[in-house]
Write an enzyme that holds these catalytic residues in place. Structure first.
Site, PDB file in Angstrom:
ATOM      1  N   GLU A   1      -9.629 -36.336  14.059  1.00  0.00           N
ATOM      2  CA  GLU A   1      -9.941 -35.865  15.254  1.00  0.00           C
ATOM      3  C   GLU A   1      -9.641 -34.523  15.735  1.00  0.00           C
ATOM      4  O   GLU A   1     -10.102 -33.451  16.412  1.00  0.00           O
ATOM      5  CB  GLU A   1      -9.468 -36.794  16.603  1.00  0.00           C
ATOM      6  CG  GLU A   1      -9.819 -38.143  16.528  1.00  0.00           C
ATOM      7  CD  GLU A   1     -11.312 -38.028  16.904  1.00  0.00           C
ATOM      8  OE1 GLU A   1     -11.766 -37.320  17.420  1.00  0.00           O
ATOM      9  OE2 GLU A   1     -12.126 -39.199  16.460  1.00  0.00           O
TER      10      GLU A   1
ATOM     11  N   HIS B   1      -8.796  -1.878   5.836  1.00  0.00           N
ATOM     12  CA  HIS B   1      -7.873  -2.449   6.919  1.00  0.00           C
ATOM     13  C   HIS B   1      -7.095  -1.273   7.504  1.00  0.00           C
ATOM     14  O   HIS B   1      -6.514  -0.440   6.455  1.00  0.00           O
ATOM     15  CB  HIS B   1      -7.058  -3.647   6.746  1.00  0.00           C
ATOM     16  CG  HIS B   1      -6.347  -4.117   7.814  1.00  0.00           C
ATOM     17  ND1 HIS B   1      -6.777  -4.212   9.061  1.00  0.00           N
ATOM     18  CD2 HIS B   1      -4.862  -4.514   7.712  1.00  0.00           C
ATOM     19  CE1 HIS B   1      -5.751  -4.856   9.657  1.00  0.00           C
ATOM     20  NE2 HIS B   1      -4.662  -4.886   8.968  1.00  0.00           N
TER      21      HIS B   1
ATOM     22  N   GLN C   1       0.824  -1.307   0.000  1.00  0.00           N
ATOM     23  CA  GLN C   1       0.026  -0.053  -0.005  1.00  0.00           C
ATOM     24  C   GLN C   1       0.793   1.599  -0.080  1.00  0.00           C
ATOM     25  O   GLN C   1       0.406   2.007  -0.549  1.00  0.00           O
ATOM     26  CB  GLN C   1      -0.921  -0.083   1.041  1.00  0.00           C
ATOM     27  CG  GLN C   1      -2.127  -0.988   0.914  1.00  0.00           C
ATOM     28  CD  GLN C   1      -3.310  -0.864   1.956  1.00  0.00           C
ATOM     29  OE1 GLN C   1      -3.076  -0.083   2.897  1.00  0.00           O
ATOM     30  NE2 GLN C   1      -4.149  -1.825   2.001  1.00  0.00           N
TER      31      GLN C   1
END
Length: 351
Positions: free
Chosen positions: A227, A108, A86
């Site tokens: 599991e 963000h 950015q």
């Protein structure tokens, strides 16, 4: 309690006649651009014309122009490129055209909060952060619903920044679900903490440690996989639907008793202390400086970590087992980890 805004709080006409430039067309970029367009807003997408994402944007019916041209034409410039690009995008394409009265938007707060981008004081700086991946934001919008978003105002030069930001949130469909008031600081630090300590870092480490414990004790890797990883979705879906109480209501009494008596033994005070250290590193900028330096240095350590994780036994066993799961969407999960491509990042410059 956070302030929450809905449809009746928004004024979509606030952005009438304004041009919104979306820089980046990845997960969030494609969804926000199309939702805004379908809400009747004037949208252009800023991308280099030869990028695959530019071709996709045109196929989606979007008007695609070069990033600098998009920033020049736009009244609202919304930055949806990766955090690590950015600052470069801002300096190269946005800063020359960031004139008084324009709106600079983010989904963000990293670059603003950690000051890798320092906008002039005569522009609005706002954030609308959907709390979902882009594909879900788009799909839910097309179904007539929305996903929640966060809204924050860093600079209010126009004295209308909140009104503009809420209109944008309305355009992507989020006022249908609720838009929560926050700040760039709160969003950035809480988001990084959630990713590192719970949702990604904490969860993946817990899964791997459980898998490793069973395998080292002599249990079959396939059994350990089911599991410790496969069944995770079943539990998370129950928690998503109705919180921890919904999950505990739905499992057996044996499982619930084990949860209530053994969970703290595994994830207890030492884990909380580690979480506090993780949060402190986020708050004082340690993590941000490390991430910025990693990218300046070429990202080699990051690449090594990715490669190491792809070779973990749980990934190898998982790929084999998922190859037998015909019900999985698109059978993409059957690919070996090393073969599965990472989606093109939301960037306008070459990777």
């Amino acid at each position: 309690m956070a302030t929450i805004f809905y449809e009746h709080d928004a004024n979509p006409n606030a952005l009438k006649g304004k041009t919104i430039a979306i820089l980046g067309y990845g997960s969030q970029g494609h969804a926000q651009a199309q939702n805004l367009r379908d809400s009747g807003y004037k949208v252009i997408v800023g991308l280099e014309p030869d990028r695959p994402s530019a071709q996709q944007a045109r196929a989606d019916g979007m008007l695609v122009v070069a990033p600098g041209e998009a920033a020049k034409r736009a009244d609202w410039i919304h930055v949806l490129t990766p955090d690590e690009t950015q600052a470069q995008v801002y300096e190269q394409y946005i800063k020359p055209y960031l004139h008084p009265g324009k709106i600079l938007g983010f989904s963000h707060g990293f670059s603003i909060h950690f000051k890798t981008i320092a906008p002039p004081g005569d522009v609005d700086v706002v954030m609308i952060a959907p709390k979902s991946p882009g594909h879900l934001l788009r799909r839910v919008y097309t179904e007539g619903r929305g996903v929640p978003s966060l809204i924050a105002i860093q600079q209010d030069s126009s004295q209308r920044a909140h009104e503009y930001a809420l209109a944008y949130a309305h355009g992507i469909g989020s006022t249908r679900a609720g838009v929560l008031q926050t700040t760039f600081k709160e969003e950035t630090e809480s988001d990084l903490f959630g990713e590192q300590a719970v949702l990604c870092g904490g969860l993946t480490s817990l899964i791997k440690k459980g898998f490793e414990t069973l395998v080292e004790a002599g249990y079959a890797p396939e059994i350990a996989y089911f599991e410790c990883l496969h069944e995770m979705k079943l539990i998370v879906d129950l928690i998503y639907e109705g919180g921890l109480s919904r999950m505990r209501y739905s499992i057996s009494n044996t499982a619930e008793y084990g949860d209530l008596t053994r969970g703290e033994q595994v994830v207890g005070d030492p884990t909380r202390a580690a979480m506090k250290k993780t949060l402190a590193d986020i708050q004082d900028g340690t993590f941000a400086r490390e991430w910025i330096k990693e990218n300046k240095d070429g990202g080699y350590h990051f690449a090594e970590l990715r490669e190491k994780e792809q070779q973990h036994p749980i990934e190898i066993v998982g790929a084999q087992l998922r190859g037998m799961m015909s019900w999985l969407p698109g059978r993409e999960a059957a690919k070996k980890p090393a073969e599965a491509p990472k989606p093109e990042p939301e960037q306008v410059v070459n990777a």
